[in-house]
Motif scaffolding. Structure first.
Motif, PDB file in Angstrom:
ATOM      1  N   LYS A   1       1.529 -14.790  10.879  1.00  0.00           N
ATOM      2  CA  LYS A   1       2.712 -13.981  11.183  1.00  0.00           C
ATOM      3  C   LYS A   1       3.469 -13.548   9.940  1.00  0.00           C
ATOM      4  O   LYS A   1       4.354 -12.678  10.023  1.00  0.00           O
ATOM      5  N   GLU A   2       3.168 -14.118   8.768  1.00  0.00           N
ATOM      6  CA  GLU A   2       3.841 -13.740   7.525  1.00  0.00           C
ATOM      7  C   GLU A   2       2.966 -12.898   6.606  1.00  0.00           C
ATOM      8  O   GLU A   2       3.409 -12.476   5.537  1.00  0.00           O
ATOM      9  N   ARG A   3       1.750 -12.631   7.022  1.00  0.00           N
ATOM     10  CA  ARG A   3       0.810 -11.974   6.109  1.00  0.00           C
ATOM     11  C   ARG A   3       1.031 -10.479   5.973  1.00  0.00           C
ATOM     12  O   ARG A   3       0.676  -9.883   4.958  1.00  0.00           O
ATOM     13  N   GLY A   4       1.590  -9.851   6.997  1.00  0.00           N
ATOM     14  CA  GLY A   4       1.794  -8.412   6.929  1.00  0.00           C
ATOM     15  C   GLY A   4       2.713  -8.036   5.782  1.00  0.00           C
ATOM     16  O   GLY A   4       2.362  -7.229   4.921  1.00  0.00           O
TER      17      GLY A   4
ATOM     18  N   ALA B   1       1.641  -6.439   2.219  1.00  0.00           N
ATOM     19  CA  ALA B   1       2.305  -5.173   1.909  1.00  0.00           C
ATOM     20  C   ALA B   1       2.897  -5.232   0.506  1.00  0.00           C
ATOM     21  O   ALA B   1       2.861  -4.239  -0.242  1.00  0.00           O
ATOM     22  N   MET B   2       3.431  -6.380   0.131  1.00  0.00           N
ATOM     23  CA  MET B   2       3.937  -6.551  -1.230  1.00  0.00           C
ATOM     24  C   MET B   2       2.799  -6.460  -2.247  1.00  0.00           C
ATOM     25  O   MET B   2       2.936  -5.839  -3.304  1.00  0.00           O
ATOM     26  N   VAL B   3       1.660  -7.066  -1.919  1.00  0.00           N
ATOM     27  CA  VAL B   3       0.529  -7.088  -2.848  1.00  0.00           C
ATOM     28  C   VAL B   3      -0.158  -5.731  -2.934  1.00  0.00           C
ATOM     29  O   VAL B   3      -0.358  -5.178  -4.022  1.00  0.00           O
ATOM     30  N   GLY B   4      -0.545  -5.187  -1.775  1.00  0.00           N
ATOM     31  CA  GLY B   4      -1.353  -3.976  -1.764  1.00  0.00           C
ATOM     32  C   GLY B   4      -0.564  -2.694  -1.703  1.00  0.00           C
ATOM     33  O   GLY B   4      -1.139  -1.614  -1.904  1.00  0.00           O
TER      34      GLY B   4
ATOM     35  N   GLY C   1       5.399  -0.866   6.723  1.00  0.00           N
ATOM     36  CA  GLY C   1       4.139  -1.297   7.319  1.00  0.00           C
ATOM     37  C   GLY C   1       4.032  -2.800   7.441  1.00  0.00           C
ATOM     38  O   GLY C   1       3.574  -3.323   8.464  1.00  0.00           O
ATOM     39  N   GLY C   2       4.478  -3.510   6.399  1.00  0.00           N
ATOM     40  CA  GLY C   2       4.419  -4.969   6.446  1.00  0.00           C
ATOM     41  C   GLY C   2       5.311  -5.550   7.526  1.00  0.00           C
ATOM     42  O   GLY C   2       4.915  -6.458   8.260  1.00  0.00           O
TER      43      GLY C   2
ATOM     44  N   GLY D   1      -0.921  -2.804   2.625  1.00  0.00           N
ATOM     45  CA  GLY D   1      -1.307  -4.204   2.609  1.00  0.00           C
ATOM     46  C   GLY D   1      -2.072  -4.646   3.838  1.00  0.00           C
ATOM     47  O   GLY D   1      -2.624  -5.750   3.863  1.00  0.00           O
ATOM     48  N   ILE D   2      -2.111  -3.781   4.863  1.00  0.00           N
ATOM     49  CA  ILE D   2      -2.712  -4.199   6.127  1.00  0.00           C
ATOM     50  C   ILE D   2      -4.232  -4.230   6.038  1.00  0.00           C
ATOM     51  O   ILE D   2      -4.897  -4.927   6.811  1.00  0.00           O
TER      52      ILE D   2
END
Length: 434
Positions: A131-134, A138-141, A285-286, A345-346
């Motif tokens: 649930k925290e990966r979006g 998004a921050m990374v990619g 998006g995140g 990031g998705i």
């Protein structure tokens, strides 16, 4: 160990975001030193074009190869080796001495940076619940990539002005070395390996993970990867978005200057808007991805969000080739890039969802498709401009690819077995079979 929840996972994410920023600044720095570099080494413009392509060749090959290495040996080791390689290559670039020397160094630079996103994806899958990966990816990619393009130009140009172009490369190499030293001390493969993580934080992370995501290393199994329909869909969509991204990254300044007779200063001002829109799009998006997943628990919802964003991104370019003007171009390119970065990031989240036991391989598979678009887009756009004398057909190609990629993600994802098929849309968005 403290019973209160620590936040070491966000420190780990910050290290990965910093890595991607350095990664993108290093790879693009050569474009700001074209004139002194080509003059110093006696390199023609056409040879410089080949040198630019060399990076994407090395990156594509080693992004794909890095996936199995990341899953086999862990993200930490591969990232440290990769940063060491690309920082060393950045340092020796000013003394490469010739076309061949630069061509080889750029291939090696691409090889060193290739593991970045596969390793980042694996790190996120081991350090954050679903649930925290979006927002994390998004921050990374998204944010890190757009942000590096925003700050990279001013930073690199100032370094060149103060330290010369050679000094600029050496400072950037030093930034990589600094990240290496910090990550060597703080970055771990999993929360279990980090002594600063509390039991409460470990429990929070584990509660949002699949069982196969709690391992440190695994042996690569290629058949589940190469026969995974959703991974192929992700690759098609990522290539489509990548064509737009790389096309604008390489050709937007030339498009603005040649079509609207802008000075280099004016071009620099107008190119800020699309990448600023990219940061906003990536954050949106995140947030949307995490909220939709928290409400539905549906992994396929990620593909639905990406497909919708990519479709709207392609549609946003239509006014550029139907009613072109400077205002229309800057406005709708910014809208298109911003919507495209909603997916930023998705891709990594979806790749992890598709193959959770081998996230590095899955991310490398997707990243190779993105890197392939980095080879194809600049040359295709250049060919179109050379043949037609206009960028319009290039924008049409971007739109068509966006529609194709969006259609694949919206229509083709595979339904998981063992779930009831109902007319309810939330129950229809089901998990990909493992």
């Amino acid at each position: 160990m403290s019973s209160s929840r620590t936040n070491v996972r966000w420190l780990t994410l910050a290290l990965i975001v910093a890595l991607i920023v350095i990664n993108y600044i290093d790879r693009s720095a050569i474009s700001y030193a074209v004139e002194p570099l080509t003059e110093a080494f006696g390199i023609s413009k056409s040879q410089y074009g080949l040198i630019s392509s060399a990076f994407s060749i090395g990156y594509m090959v080693f992004a794909f190869m890095a996936g199995p290495l990341v899953d086999r040996y862990g993200a930490r080791r591969i990232l440290l080796v990769g940063v060491a390689i690309w920082s060393l290559v950045t340092a020796v670039t000013p003394i490469a001495g010739s076309f061949i020397g630069l061509f080889v160094t750029r291939i090696i630079l691409g090889a060193g940076e290739g593991p970045g996103f596969p390793a980042a994806s694996r790190t996120v899958s081991r350090w954050l619940p679903q649930k925290e990966r979006g927002i994390a990816l998004a921050m990374v990619g998204g944010v890190a990539v757009s942000g590096s393009l925003l700050i990279g130009g001013p930073l690199v140009s100032q370094l060149i002005a103060v330290l010369t172009w050679k000094g600029m490369f050496w400072v950037l190499a030093g930034l990589g070395a600094l990240w290496f030293a910090i990550a060597y001390a703080l970055l771990k493969n999993t929360p279990e390996e980090h002594r600063g993580v509390s039991e409460a934080e470990r429990a929070h992370i584990a509660a949002g993970q699949l069982e196969e995501e709690r391992t440190s290393t695994v042996r690569v199994q290629w058949r589940p990867i190469l026969t995974n329909r959703n991974l192929w869909i992700i690759a098609v969509g990522y290539f489509a978005w990548g064509f737009m991204f790389w096309g604008f990254m390489y050709w937007l300044p030339d498009y603005l200057s040649s079509e609207f007779q802008l000075s280099i200063t004016e071009v620099g001002l107008f190119t800020v808007a699309p990448w600023a829109a990219g940061i906003v799009g990536a954050l949106i998006g995140g947030v949307i991805t995490d909220r939709v997943f928290a409400r539905t628990g549906s992994e396929r919802s990620r593909l639905t969000i990406m497909g919708t964003a990519l479709l709207l991104s392609g549609a946003a370019l239509i006014p550029i080739f139907t009613a072109p003007s400077l205002t229309v171009a800057v406005t709708f390119i910014s809208i298109g890039v911003g919507l495209g970065f909603v997916t930023g990031g998705i891709w990594w989240v979806a790749a992890i969802d598709a193959a959770p036991s081998q996230p590095g391989v899955a991310a490398g598979f997707a990243d190779a498709a993105f890197a392939l678009s980095g080879i194809v887009a600049p040359s295709v756009m250049g060919l179109i401009v050379s043949v037609t004398g206009s960028f319009s057909s290039g924008f049409v190609v971007m739109t068509v690819l966006a529609v194709v990629g969006a259609g694949a993600m919206l229509v083709l994802p595979k339904r998981g077995p063992g779930r009831p098929q109902t007319l309810d849309i939330q129950s229809d968005l089901v998990r990909e079979p493992r």
